[in-house]
Design a protein around this motif. Structure first.
Motif, PDB file in Angstrom:
ATOM      1  N   THR A 442       0.839  -1.197   0.000  1.00  0.00           N
ATOM      2  CA  THR A 442       0.000   0.000   0.000  1.00  0.00           C
ATOM      3  C   THR A 442       0.873   1.246   0.000  1.00  0.00           C
ATOM      4  O   THR A 442       1.832   1.348   0.776  1.00  0.00           O
ATOM      5  N   TYR A 443       0.546   2.204  -0.873  1.00  0.00           N
ATOM      6  CA  TYR A 443       1.306   3.448  -1.004  1.00  0.00           C
ATOM      7  C   TYR A 443       0.372   4.638  -0.803  1.00  0.00           C
ATOM      8  O   TYR A 443      -0.816   4.596  -1.177  1.00  0.00           O
ATOM      9  N   GLN A 444       0.892   5.732  -0.277  1.00  0.00           N
ATOM     10  CA  GLN A 444       0.195   7.006  -0.195  1.00  0.00           C
ATOM     11  C   GLN A 444       0.866   7.970  -1.162  1.00  0.00           C
ATOM     12  O   GLN A 444       2.040   8.312  -0.998  1.00  0.00           O
ATOM     13  N   ARG A 450       0.350  11.315  -9.056  1.00  0.00           N
ATOM     14  CA  ARG A 450      -0.255  10.023  -9.363  1.00  0.00           C
ATOM     15  C   ARG A 450       0.122   9.516 -10.750  1.00  0.00           C
ATOM     16  O   ARG A 450       0.432   8.332 -10.928  1.00  0.00           O
ATOM     17  N   GLN A 476      -6.227   1.886  -7.419  1.00  0.00           N
ATOM     18  CA  GLN A 476      -6.425   3.121  -6.650  1.00  0.00           C
ATOM     19  C   GLN A 476      -7.682   2.980  -5.807  1.00  0.00           C
ATOM     20  O   GLN A 476      -8.741   2.568  -6.313  1.00  0.00           O
ATOM     21  N   ASP A 480     -10.285   6.583  -0.959  1.00  0.00           N
ATOM     22  CA  ASP A 480      -9.120   7.406  -0.620  1.00  0.00           C
ATOM     23  C   ASP A 480      -8.219   7.487  -1.840  1.00  0.00           C
ATOM     24  O   ASP A 480      -7.364   6.627  -2.053  1.00  0.00           O
ATOM     25  N   GLN A 482      -5.658   8.984  -2.581  1.00  0.00           N
ATOM     26  CA  GLN A 482      -4.218   8.971  -2.357  1.00  0.00           C
ATOM     27  C   GLN A 482      -3.674   7.569  -2.144  1.00  0.00           C
ATOM     28  O   GLN A 482      -2.467   7.344  -2.233  1.00  0.00           O
ATOM     29  N   ARG A 483      -4.535   6.612  -1.876  1.00  0.00           N
ATOM     30  CA  ARG A 483      -4.109   5.273  -1.508  1.00  0.00           C
ATOM     31  C   ARG A 483      -4.060   4.362  -2.741  1.00  0.00           C
ATOM     32  O   ARG A 483      -5.066   4.147  -3.407  1.00  0.00           O
ATOM     33  N   LEU A 519       6.107   9.322  -3.012  1.00  0.00           N
ATOM     34  CA  LEU A 519       5.109   9.110  -1.964  1.00  0.00           C
ATOM     35  C   LEU A 519       4.936  10.356  -1.105  1.00  0.00           C
ATOM     36  O   LEU A 519       5.792  11.256  -1.089  1.00  0.00           O
ATOM     37  N   VAL A 520       3.797  10.397  -0.380  1.00  0.00           N
ATOM     38  CA  VAL A 520       3.571  11.473   0.572  1.00  0.00           C
ATOM     39  C   VAL A 520       4.736  11.496   1.564  1.00  0.00           C
ATOM     40  O   VAL A 520       5.099  10.456   2.125  1.00  0.00           O
ATOM     41  N   THR A 523       5.621   9.025   4.764  1.00  0.00           N
ATOM     42  CA  THR A 523       4.918   7.741   4.693  1.00  0.00           C
ATOM     43  C   THR A 523       5.831   6.678   4.098  1.00  0.00           C
ATOM     44  O   THR A 523       6.774   6.987   3.355  1.00  0.00           O
TER      45      THR A 523
END
Length: 549
Positions: A442-444, A450, A476, A480, A482-483, A519-520, A523
């Motif tokens: 899982t990535y933020q 994106r 995606q 969410d 972003q996830r 990534l954010v 995170t």
């Protein structure tokens, strides 16, 4: 005899002869030269025994020698990756010695019919097919990686130096004493390589880690790696585009010598020798040629030169002019083959090197095996001269295609192993056969990153598939945005453990790092491992009772 060192010896890589500073490489190179001379002497003897028959039958000698690679290259690659390569090479040497001995005895006793000759030539080709991947795969154990190009060129020099000497000796021996003595010398020539291998001790770190990987699984893993390695695939494509036209020279040269130039076996041997002399001379020019032309320029110019030589063979009937024209053919051959060989070796990691090289040998030798009889059939139908011109056109098309399908830049490829994945923190110890295993990451990802993240993850996808993933997907989250969730399925826990500790390379690590740069901030990816409920392990739940998970 003292045991030579088994580790590579540092040397200056700017010299084309630098790899010869390594004692084991040098000893094997000399022994291989003797063996290659014997092989070329045998080729001349075998082809000349059939030269009075149809063109198709003569070209079947090349097919009988090369076809075993089509059938056995991939299994041979698996064997070379799973078992001790020194033992594999020794087994191949003694097997070929036995077959060559039978060939010599039958030649001396008059029992060598065309059918028996082709069958025994095929069996010798089987030994070559078994030896090929293991022989190529030990080269990085003998010289430094930066010298692989020079080592590949020296291998081509070896073959072509043998071509310069062997055919002439073979032709003279056949004319003076008959083919039996040629076959007997070839049988004895395998003893040199066997002697060097017997005293060589591979470093323990170089021994293959067979684990519990089964032969079919190992075969599939090699095919999967090559299919998902664009750099390797492009080398195979360039090989496939060069070989059909290139094989015409070797398949049709005995017919050119006999029918077009009116030469005997000695004259044919001298023509082959001219190609060999050109190749040996080309070894001195090759480093400068690569600096000036680059890898892709070398491929294009080599194909154009080969096309010109084929045109000369088609239209010129003066033996000495043909011999002069064959000199640049040797240079072009060594330039193209050493470029392709070094390219594929430099792109393959150790764990799958022999299997990847087996695919390369399959394309190279298989292309010759399949096209040689076709050129013979075309020559029987339209004439030898027209056939050579058709082959020349094929080489020109190969040269023109370099611009459209060049070799990929090797600077961005580093096959060195990278054990950068941490051990998964599981609450139980899976068995090697447990699986399939579903890995989820899982990535933020910020909104403005994106598209770039998705693009970079395609390279990660190829990495996952190369190293063991059966399926791969990137999703995606609808709740969410972003996830992002990456999922891939691996056949077993043993396969996934190999990803962690054996199969990943520095290139794979770089692709992962480039994706994770987006990534954010603050995170990190979250990784989970799930096992198939029907065939997975039994694991304890929080209360201590077993559940399947």
């Amino acid at each position: 005899m003292s045991t030579p060192p088994s580790s590579p010896v540092p040397a200056q890589s700017d010299s084309p002869w630098a790899p010869l500073a390594a004692r084991v490489f040098r000893a094997l190179w000399i022994a291989q030269l003797v063996s290659n001379i014997g092989s070329w002497m045998q080729t001349v003897g075998a082809q000349w025994l059939l030269v009075g028959d149809s063109a198709a039958l003569v070209t079947l000698i090349q097919t009988a020698s090369s076809l075993p690679v089509v059938l056995l290259a991939l299994p041979s690659g698996v064997i070379a990756d799973r078992f001790d390569r020194r033992s594999v090479l020794l087994s191949a040497q003694f097997a070929m010695l036995a077959v060559s001995g039978v060939l010599a005895v039958l030649a001396f006793t008059g029992g060598l019919t065309p059918t028996v000759l082709l069958v025994l030539t095929f069996l010798l080709g089987c030994g070559t097919a078994l030896m090929g991947p293991a022989w190529q795969a030990i080269q990085p154990e003998l010289v430094e990686r930066r010298q692989l190009g020079e080592a590949a060129a020296l291998g081509a020099v070896n073959m072509n130096l043998a071509r310069a000497v062997g055919p002439a000796l073979g032709g003279a021996a056949v004319a003076a004493a008959g083919a039996g003595w040629v076959f007997a010398f070839n049988a004895a020539s395998y003893l040199g390589i066997a002697a060097v291998l017997l005293v060589w001790r591979r470093p323990l770190a170089a021994a293959p880690d067979a684990g519990s990987e089964r032969l079919l699984a190992a075969l599939y893993a090699g095919r999967r790696y090559v299919w998902n390695a664009p750099g390797v695939r492009r080398v195979l494509l360039r090989t496939l585009l060069f070989i059909p036209g290139g094989s015409a020279l070797w398949a049709l040269l005995p017919l050119t010598a006999n029918r077009s130039l009116g030469l005997g076996s000695g004259g044919y041997g001298l023509l082959l020798g001219a190609v060999g002399v050109g190749a040996v001379a080309g070894a001195f020019a090759l480093p400068r040629m690569r600096r000036v032309l680059g890898a892709n320029g070398t491929l294009a110019v080599g194909a154009v030169v080969f096309a010109g030589v084929l045109a000369v063979l088609a239209k010129v009937h003066v033996p000495w002019l043909v011999a002069v024209a064959l000199l640049p053919a040797g240079l072009a051959w060594i330039g193209v083959l050493s470029t392709l060989n070094a390219a594929v070796q430099s792109r393959l990691p150790a764990w799958v090197r022999a299997r990847g090289l087996a695919v390369y040998l399959l394309v190279f030798q298989g292309g010759q095996a399949l096209t040689a009889p076709l050129w013979g059939a075309v020559a029987d139908r339209v004439g030898l001269s027209a056939c050579l011109l058709i082959a020349g056109v094929a080489m020109l098309l190969s040269a023109a295609s370099v611009r459209r399908w060049p070799l990929h830049d090797a600077e961005g490829i580093n096959p060195a192993p990278s054990d950068h994945w941490p051990t998964p923190p599981l609450v139980f110890e899976p068995g090697e056969a447990d699986g399939p295993v579903l890995v989820s990451v899982t990535y933020q990802v910020p909104a403005d990153m994106r598209a770039e993240f998705t693009d970079r993850m395609h390279r990660v996808a190829r990495s996952r598939r190369r190293t063991g993933a059966l399926t791969w997907g990137l999703y995606q989250d609808g709740n969410d945005p972003q996830r992002f969730v990456e999922t891939y399925l691996v056949a077993s826990w043993a396969e996934h453990s190999a990803q962690h500790h054996v199969r990943l390379t520095a290139t794979d690590r770089r692709h992962e790092e480039r994706a994770r740069e987006l990534l954010v901030p603050g995170t990190r990816p979250e990784v989970t491992h799930a096992f198939d409920t029907a065939s997975g392990p039994t694991v304890p739940d929080e209360a201590g009772s077993p559940v399947s998970g």
